[in-house]
Design a protein around this motif. Structure first.
Motif, PDB file in Angstrom:
ATOM      1  N   THR A  40       0.903  -1.130   0.179  1.00 61.35           N
ATOM      2  CA  THR A  40      -0.053  -0.100  -0.054  1.00 61.35           C
ATOM      3  C   THR A  40       0.927   1.134  -0.022  1.00 61.35           C
ATOM      4  O   THR A  40       2.020   1.280   0.391  1.00 61.35           O
ATOM      5  CB  THR A  40      -0.982   0.083   1.270  1.00 61.35           C
ATOM      6  OG1 THR A  40       0.091   0.080   2.418  1.00 61.35           O
ATOM      7  CG2 THR A  40      -1.745  -1.224   1.205  1.00 61.35           C
ATOM      8  N   PRO A  41       0.513   2.318  -0.251  1.00 61.32           N
ATOM      9  CA  PRO A  41       1.032   3.767  -0.139  1.00 61.32           C
ATOM     10  C   PRO A  41       1.858   3.853   1.086  1.00 61.32           C
ATOM     11  O   PRO A  41       2.985   4.523   1.324  1.00 61.32           O
ATOM     12  CB  PRO A  41       0.202   4.710  -0.474  1.00 61.32           C
ATOM     13  CG  PRO A  41      -0.715   4.209  -1.475  1.00 61.32           C
ATOM     14  CD  PRO A  41      -0.977   2.889  -1.090  1.00 61.32           C
ATOM     15  N   LEU A 164       8.853   2.428  -4.775  1.00 60.13           N
ATOM     16  CA  LEU A 164       8.199   2.912  -3.117  1.00 60.13           C
ATOM     17  C   LEU A 164       7.639   4.388  -3.429  1.00 60.13           C
ATOM     18  O   LEU A 164       7.153   4.952  -2.228  1.00 60.13           O
ATOM     19  CB  LEU A 164       9.392   2.972  -2.362  1.00 60.13           C
ATOM     20  CG  LEU A 164       9.845   1.458  -1.890  1.00 60.13           C
ATOM     21  CD1 LEU A 164      11.108   1.756  -1.040  1.00 60.13           C
ATOM     22  CD2 LEU A 164       8.804   0.816  -1.372  1.00 60.13           C
ATOM     23  N   ASP A 165       8.153   5.151  -4.579  1.00 61.51           N
ATOM     24  CA  ASP A 165       7.423   6.381  -4.712  1.00 61.51           C
ATOM     25  C   ASP A 165       6.797   6.322  -5.989  1.00 61.51           C
ATOM     26  O   ASP A 165       6.558   5.432  -6.793  1.00 61.51           O
ATOM     27  CB  ASP A 165       8.651   7.562  -4.891  1.00 61.51           C
ATOM     28  CG  ASP A 165       9.385   7.435  -3.586  1.00 61.51           C
ATOM     29  OD1 ASP A 165       8.974   7.899  -2.807  1.00 61.51           O
ATOM     30  OD2 ASP A 165      10.758   7.151  -3.449  1.00 61.51           O
ATOM     31  N   VAL A 166       5.919   7.692  -6.222  1.00 58.91           N
ATOM     32  CA  VAL A 166       4.994   7.610  -7.342  1.00 58.91           C
ATOM     33  C   VAL A 166       5.634   8.425  -8.524  1.00 58.91           C
ATOM     34  O   VAL A 166       6.060   9.576  -8.490  1.00 58.91           O
ATOM     35  CB  VAL A 166       3.871   8.615  -6.911  1.00 58.91           C
ATOM     36  CG1 VAL A 166       2.700   8.411  -8.160  1.00 58.91           C
ATOM     37  CG2 VAL A 166       3.415   7.854  -5.658  1.00 58.91           C
ATOM     38  N   PRO A 167       5.772   7.785  -9.648  1.00 58.70           N
ATOM     39  CA  PRO A 167       6.496   8.317 -10.831  1.00 58.70           C
ATOM     40  C   PRO A 167       5.461   9.591 -11.366  1.00 58.70           C
ATOM     41  O   PRO A 167       4.358   9.311 -11.433  1.00 58.70           O
ATOM     42  CB  PRO A 167       6.638   7.262 -12.028  1.00 58.70           C
ATOM     43  CG  PRO A 167       5.516   6.238 -11.081  1.00 58.70           C
ATOM     44  CD  PRO A 167       5.531   6.350  -9.881  1.00 58.70           C
ATOM     45  N   LEU A 194       8.010   2.159 -13.219  1.00 58.69           N
ATOM     46  CA  LEU A 194       7.554   1.176 -11.823  1.00 58.69           C
ATOM     47  C   LEU A 194       6.693   2.014 -10.965  1.00 58.69           C
ATOM     48  O   LEU A 194       6.929   2.889 -10.410  1.00 58.69           O
ATOM     49  CB  LEU A 194       8.940   0.748 -11.062  1.00 58.69           C
ATOM     50  CG  LEU A 194       8.683  -0.218 -10.142  1.00 58.69           C
ATOM     51  CD1 LEU A 194       8.268  -1.784 -10.704  1.00 58.69           C
ATOM     52  CD2 LEU A 194      10.001  -0.506  -9.492  1.00 58.69           C
ATOM     53  N   PRO A 195       5.245   1.641 -11.088  1.00 55.13           N
ATOM     54  CA  PRO A 195       4.400   2.234 -10.213  1.00 55.13           C
ATOM     55  C   PRO A 195       4.704   2.042  -8.784  1.00 55.13           C
ATOM     56  O   PRO A 195       5.041   0.957  -8.374  1.00 55.13           O
ATOM     57  CB  PRO A 195       3.199   1.662 -10.502  1.00 55.13           C
ATOM     58  CG  PRO A 195       3.376   0.940 -11.879  1.00 55.13           C
ATOM     59  CD  PRO A 195       4.609   0.885 -11.866  1.00 55.13           C
ATOM     60  N   GLN A 196       4.116   2.987  -7.976  1.00 51.45           N
ATOM     61  CA  GLN A 196       4.290   2.953  -6.500  1.00 51.45           C
ATOM     62  C   GLN A 196       3.843   1.614  -5.966  1.00 51.45           C
ATOM     63  O   GLN A 196       2.524   1.065  -6.271  1.00 51.45           O
ATOM     64  CB  GLN A 196       3.712   4.007  -5.614  1.00 51.45           C
ATOM     65  CG  GLN A 196       4.006   3.952  -3.986  1.00 51.45           C
ATOM     66  CD  GLN A 196       3.439   5.173  -3.526  1.00 51.45           C
ATOM     67  OE1 GLN A 196       2.315   5.365  -3.750  1.00 51.45           O
ATOM     68  NE2 GLN A 196       4.130   5.714  -2.611  1.00 51.45           N
TER      69      GLN A 196
END
Length: 243
Positions: A40-41, A164-167, A194-196
């Motif tokens: 999850t975020p 681990l971060d949002v592109p 790579l999506p979060q």
């Protein structure tokens, strides 16, 4: 698929929810394949925040110093955080049939036992005793040179990297890169955003490719394109220990 027992729990459920048939097809075709969401975020932020807790890591590597590119990464100790340990344990029995199939196709030994613990014990007996789980951090201008991972003779042929971060929000650039050295032809490249919370399964060093002469071993290299802005952090899951 192998008859090994799969772990239970939230991480195992997320790994089990991956469309494994589609992932295997893509992995066989390109050497890498995206999963669905694994963290999850909130979990991504908590894992990324571990980077500043230096006691959790056995060593820090400055990429520029070693001419690996630019950026920094840290290897966890064997006392892994729960999300890292659970994801690794959940992936191993899912990736094991792929590893065995590739070995059979290439007429190679397939030394990997049914459980991750048994495999890691074999690594330790061979002198590979260091944790290879990685937390990576890139800032503006950082990048990772194309390479093939070498940790020792005891090798599992697949890895997973988790964003681990949002592109596009937390960072720009920083695509995951792969090149395929094709027989008697120029190399082919690919890039993946790579999506979060999602994972990318990719080959550690090479993969089987069909040709007019049968199956051949195709070397693969991976890296990260230049981060243009922001901060890009990823978690690397490796299924063998290092020497």
């Amino acid at each position: 698929m192998t008859a090994t027992t799969h772990p239970t729990g939230q991480a195992a459920d997320r790994v089990a929810a991956v469309d494994w048939d589609a992932l295997i097809d893509e992995l066989n075709a390109y050497g890498s394949a995206l999963t669905g969401p694994l963290l999850t975020p909130g979990a991504c932020r908590r894992v990324a925040a571990l980077y500043d807790d230096t006691e959790r890591f056995r060593t820090t590597v400055d990429m520029a110093r070693h001419r690996f590119g630019s950026g920094q990464y840290r290897y966890f100790t064997h006392d892994l955080p729960d999300p890292v340990r659970e994801l690794r344990e959940a992936f191993y029995p899912r990736l094991l049939p792929i590893a065995r199939d590739w070995a059979r196709t290439l007429d190679r030994p397939a030394p990997w036992p049914d459980t991750l613990d048994a495999w890691l014990a074999m690594c330790h007996e061979a002198g590979q005793t260091k944790s290879a789980q990685i937390l990576l951090r890139y800032g503006p201008g950082d990048w990772n040179a194309l390479h093939r991972d070498v940790f020792g003779d005891m090798l599992f042929p697949l890895q997973v990297v988790v964003g681990l971060d949002v592109p596009g929000k937390d960072f720009t650039g920083g695509e995951f890169l792969m090149t395929e050295q094709r027989p008697r032809a120029q190399s082919r490249g690919s890039s993946t955003t790579l999506p979060q919370g999602h994972g990318l399964v990719f080959t550690t060093r090479d993969r089987p490719v069909a040709s007019s002469r049968g199956w051949s071993t195709t070397p693969m290299r991976h890296g990260v394109s230049t981060v243009r802005s922001g901060r890009r952090r990823t978690l690397g899951l490796v299924f063998h220990d290092a020497s």
